[in-house]
Design a protein around this motif. Structure first.
Motif, PDB file in Angstrom:
ATOM      1  N   GLY A  80       0.822  -1.208   0.000  1.00  0.00           N
ATOM      2  CA  GLY A  80       0.000   0.000   0.000  1.00  0.00           C
ATOM      3  C   GLY A  80       0.852   1.252   0.000  1.00  0.00           C
ATOM      4  N   GLN A  81       1.950   1.241   0.748  1.00  0.00           N
ATOM      5  CA  GLN A  81       2.849   2.392   0.776  1.00  0.00           C
ATOM      6  C   GLN A  81       3.477   2.605  -0.607  1.00  0.00           C
ATOM      7  OE1 GLN A  81       3.169   4.557   3.126  1.00  0.00           O
ATOM      8  NE2 GLN A  81       2.743   3.572   5.061  1.00  0.00           N
ATOM      9  N   ILE A  82       3.872   1.528  -1.268  1.00  0.00           N
ATOM     10  CA  ILE A  82       4.466   1.643  -2.600  1.00  0.00           C
ATOM     11  C   ILE A  82       3.443   2.183  -3.590  1.00  0.00           C
ATOM     12  CG2 ILE A  82       5.374   0.321  -4.560  1.00  0.00           C
ATOM     13  CD1 ILE A  82       6.918  -1.377  -2.477  1.00  0.00           C
ATOM     14  N   MET A  83       2.228   1.665  -3.572  1.00  0.00           N
ATOM     15  CA  MET A  83       1.200   2.144  -4.499  1.00  0.00           C
ATOM     16  C   MET A  83       0.847   3.603  -4.210  1.00  0.00           C
ATOM     17  SD  MET A  83       0.995  -0.310  -6.516  1.00  0.00           S
ATOM     18  CE  MET A  83      -0.323   0.265  -7.555  1.00  0.00           C
ATOM     19  N   SER A  84       0.766   3.975  -2.943  1.00  0.00           N
ATOM     20  CA  SER A  84       0.499   5.371  -2.587  1.00  0.00           C
ATOM     21  C   SER A  84       1.645   6.271  -3.035  1.00  0.00           C
ATOM     22  CB  SER A  84       0.298   5.527  -1.079  1.00  0.00           C
ATOM     23  OG  SER A  84      -0.892   4.900  -0.679  1.00  0.00           O
ATOM     24  N   GLY A  85       2.860   5.791  -2.871  1.00  0.00           N
ATOM     25  CA  GLY A  85       4.021   6.559  -3.295  1.00  0.00           C
ATOM     26  C   GLY A  85       4.053   6.771  -4.803  1.00  0.00           C
ATOM     27  N   ILE A  86       3.691   5.755  -5.553  1.00  0.00           N
ATOM     28  CA  ILE A  86       3.631   5.887  -7.012  1.00  0.00           C
ATOM     29  C   ILE A  86       2.567   6.906  -7.392  1.00  0.00           C
ATOM     30  CG2 ILE A  86       3.010   4.676  -9.149  1.00  0.00           C
ATOM     31  CD1 ILE A  86       4.450   2.199  -7.921  1.00  0.00           C
ATOM     32  N   GLY A  87       1.423   6.847  -6.735  1.00  0.00           N
ATOM     33  CA  GLY A  87       0.373   7.829  -6.984  1.00  0.00           C
ATOM     34  C   GLY A  87       0.835   9.236  -6.641  1.00  0.00           C
ATOM     35  N   CYS A  88       1.526   9.371  -5.546  1.00  0.00           N
ATOM     36  CA  CYS A  88       2.069  10.667  -5.111  1.00  0.00           C
ATOM     37  C   CYS A  88       2.972  11.254  -6.183  1.00  0.00           C
ATOM     38  CB  CYS A  88       2.826  10.453  -3.798  1.00  0.00           C
ATOM     39  SG  CYS A  88       3.742  11.860  -3.176  1.00  0.00           S
ATOM     40  N   ILE A  89       3.844  10.426  -6.716  1.00  0.00           N
ATOM     41  CA  ILE A  89       4.778  10.881  -7.744  1.00  0.00           C
ATOM     42  C   ILE A  89       4.026  11.230  -9.029  1.00  0.00           C
ATOM     43  CG2 ILE A  89       6.678  10.152  -9.245  1.00  0.00           C
ATOM     44  CD1 ILE A  89       7.601   8.389  -6.784  1.00  0.00           C
ATOM     45  N   ARG A  90       3.157  10.343  -9.463  1.00  0.00           N
ATOM     46  CA  ARG A  90       2.432  10.555 -10.727  1.00  0.00           C
ATOM     47  C   ARG A  90       1.519  11.770 -10.682  1.00  0.00           C
ATOM     48  NH1 ARG A  90       0.953   4.372 -12.579  1.00  0.00           N
ATOM     49  NH2 ARG A  90       3.084   3.828 -13.162  1.00  0.00           N
ATOM     50  N   GLU A  91       1.002  12.089  -9.507  1.00  0.00           N
ATOM     51  CA  GLU A  91       0.109  13.244  -9.367  1.00  0.00           C
ATOM     52  C   GLU A  91       0.882  14.539  -9.120  1.00  0.00           C
ATOM     53  OE1 GLU A  91      -2.671  12.137  -6.335  1.00  0.00           O
ATOM     54  OE2 GLU A  91      -3.515  10.526  -7.563  1.00  0.00           O
ATOM     55  N   GLY A  92       2.207  14.446  -9.063  1.00  0.00           N
ATOM     56  CA  GLY A  92       3.034  15.636  -8.898  1.00  0.00           C
ATOM     57  C   GLY A  92       3.090  16.173  -7.487  1.00  0.00           C
ATOM     58  N   HIS A  93       2.951  15.278  -6.498  1.00  0.00           N
ATOM     59  CA  HIS A  93       2.953  15.718  -5.098  1.00  0.00           C
ATOM     60  C   HIS A  93       4.220  15.288  -4.360  1.00  0.00           C
ATOM     61  CE1 HIS A  93      -1.145  17.023  -5.520  1.00  0.00           C
ATOM     62  NE2 HIS A  93      -1.520  15.814  -5.893  1.00  0.00           N
ATOM     63  N   ALA A  94       5.331  15.222  -5.091  1.00  0.00           N
ATOM     64  CA  ALA A  94       6.579  14.782  -4.462  1.00  0.00           C
ATOM     65  C   ALA A  94       7.627  15.891  -4.467  1.00  0.00           C
ATOM     66  CB  ALA A  94       7.103  13.535  -5.177  1.00  0.00           C
ATOM     67  N   GLY A  95       7.168  17.140  -4.439  1.00  0.00           N
ATOM     68  CA  GLY A  95       8.084  18.274  -4.505  1.00  0.00           C
ATOM     69  C   GLY A  95       8.828  18.557  -3.216  1.00  0.00           C
ATOM     70  N   VAL A 148      10.149   8.099   7.785  1.00  0.00           N
ATOM     71  CA  VAL A 148      11.282   8.881   7.283  1.00  0.00           C
ATOM     72  C   VAL A 148      11.904   8.150   6.100  1.00  0.00           C
ATOM     73  CG1 VAL A 148      13.603   9.716   7.837  1.00  0.00           C
ATOM     74  CG2 VAL A 148      11.745  10.002   9.481  1.00  0.00           C
ATOM     75  N   LYS A 149      12.079   6.857   6.225  1.00  0.00           N
ATOM     76  CA  LYS A 149      12.669   6.074   5.149  1.00  0.00           C
ATOM     77  C   LYS A 149      11.745   6.011   3.938  1.00  0.00           C
ATOM     78  CE  LYS A 149      15.383   3.225   8.281  1.00  0.00           C
ATOM     79  NZ  LYS A 149      15.630   1.868   8.767  1.00  0.00           N
ATOM     80  N   ILE A 150      10.459   5.953   4.175  1.00  0.00           N
ATOM     81  CA  ILE A 150       9.496   5.926   3.074  1.00  0.00           C
ATOM     82  C   ILE A 150       9.540   7.240   2.314  1.00  0.00           C
ATOM     83  CG2 ILE A 150       7.032   5.863   2.510  1.00  0.00           C
ATOM     84  CD1 ILE A 150       6.758   3.812   4.837  1.00  0.00           C
ATOM     85  N   VAL A 151       9.565   8.348   3.021  1.00  0.00           N
ATOM     86  CA  VAL A 151       9.641   9.665   2.370  1.00  0.00           C
ATOM     87  C   VAL A 151      10.921   9.758   1.549  1.00  0.00           C
ATOM     88  CG1 VAL A 151       9.894  12.150   2.771  1.00  0.00           C
ATOM     89  CG2 VAL A 151       8.174  10.852   4.039  1.00  0.00           C
ATOM     90  N   ARG A 152      12.031   9.297   2.081  1.00  0.00           N
ATOM     91  CA  ARG A 152      13.295   9.330   1.339  1.00  0.00           C
ATOM     92  C   ARG A 152      13.212   8.466   0.080  1.00  0.00           C
ATOM     93  NH1 ARG A 152      16.958   8.895   6.664  1.00  0.00           N
ATOM     94  NH2 ARG A 152      16.799  11.079   7.287  1.00  0.00           N
ATOM     95  N   ALA A 153      12.560   7.319   0.192  1.00  0.00           N
ATOM     96  CA  ALA A 153      12.385   6.443  -0.973  1.00  0.00           C
ATOM     97  C   ALA A 153      11.542   7.117  -2.053  1.00  0.00           C
ATOM     98  CB  ALA A 153      11.763   5.112  -0.552  1.00  0.00           C
ATOM     99  N   VAL A 154      10.478   7.799  -1.651  1.00  0.00           N
ATOM    100  CA  VAL A 154       9.637   8.503  -2.616  1.00  0.00           C
ATOM    101  C   VAL A 154      10.436   9.627  -3.268  1.00  0.00           C
ATOM    102  CG1 VAL A 154       7.579   9.938  -2.899  1.00  0.00           C
ATOM    103  CG2 VAL A 154       7.452   7.882  -1.496  1.00  0.00           C
ATOM    104  N   GLN A 155      11.211  10.355  -2.488  1.00  0.00           N
ATOM    105  CA  GLN A 155      12.032  11.426  -3.045  1.00  0.00           C
ATOM    106  C   GLN A 155      13.023  10.872  -4.077  1.00  0.00           C
ATOM    107  OE1 GLN A 155      13.430  12.901   0.788  1.00  0.00           O
ATOM    108  NE2 GLN A 155      12.342  14.835   0.453  1.00  0.00           N
ATOM    109  N   GLN A 156      13.647   9.743  -3.764  1.00  0.00           N
ATOM    110  CA  GLN A 156      14.600   9.128  -4.691  1.00  0.00           C
ATOM    111  C   GLN A 156      13.891   8.728  -5.981  1.00  0.00           C
ATOM    112  OE1 GLN A 156      17.215   5.976  -3.226  1.00  0.00           O
ATOM    113  NE2 GLN A 156      16.858   4.836  -5.120  1.00  0.00           N
ATOM    114  N   ALA A 157      12.756   8.056  -5.857  1.00  0.00           N
ATOM    115  CA  ALA A 157      12.029   7.594  -7.039  1.00  0.00           C
ATOM    116  C   ALA A 157      11.507   8.776  -7.860  1.00  0.00           C
ATOM    117  CB  ALA A 157      10.881   6.672  -6.632  1.00  0.00           C
ATOM    118  N   ALA A 158      11.065   9.823  -7.188  1.00  0.00           N
ATOM    119  CA  ALA A 158      10.582  10.999  -7.906  1.00  0.00           C
ATOM    120  C   ALA A 158      11.708  11.608  -8.729  1.00  0.00           C
ATOM    121  CB  ALA A 158      10.023  12.037  -6.921  1.00  0.00           C
ATOM    122  N   GLY A 159      12.891  11.636  -8.167  1.00  0.00           N
ATOM    123  CA  GLY A 159      14.050  12.143  -8.918  1.00  0.00           C
ATOM    124  C   GLY A 159      14.379  11.262 -10.106  1.00  0.00           C
ATOM    125  N   ALA A 160      14.227   9.945  -9.930  1.00  0.00           N
ATOM    126  CA  ALA A 160      14.512   9.001 -11.015  1.00  0.00           C
ATOM    127  C   ALA A 160      13.499   9.138 -12.145  1.00  0.00           C
ATOM    128  CB  ALA A 160      14.511   7.576 -10.484  1.00  0.00           C
TER     129      ALA A 160
END
Length: 79
Positions: A29-44, A64-76
């Motif tokens: 669920g965290q991974i799917m939410s993170g993907i949605g966050c990135i795709r919707e442009g909410h990872a700034g 904290v680790k989840i947020v860092r993972a989302v930030q890394q993936a958003a950059g990628a």
């Protein structure tokens, strides 16, 4: 989320890189939410990621680790 070539999605890899795993129930669920966050442009920013993913409630403390993972993936993904 892996590709036909069995490459992990950038967020899956980021979860590994940052040891951002929760229990087997929460992590998908965290991974799917993170993907949605990135795709919707909410990872700034960290705050924006936390707000976007606030519906993913988990009793563990690895956010904290989840947020860092989302930030890394958003950059990628160029988000």
């Amino acid at each position: 989320m892996a590709t036909a070539d069995d490459d992990l999605h950038s967020l899956q890899q980021a979860f590994i890189d940052h040891d951002a795993f929760q229990c087997g129930y929460c992590t998908p669920g965290q991974i799917m939410s993170g993907i949605g966050c990135i795709r919707e442009g909410h990872a700034g920013s960290e705050e924006e990621i936390r707000e976007s993913m606030s519906g993913s409630i988990c009793r563990y403390g690895g956010y904290v680790k989840i947020v860092r993972a989302v930030q890394q993936a958003a950059g990628a993904e160029g988000a």
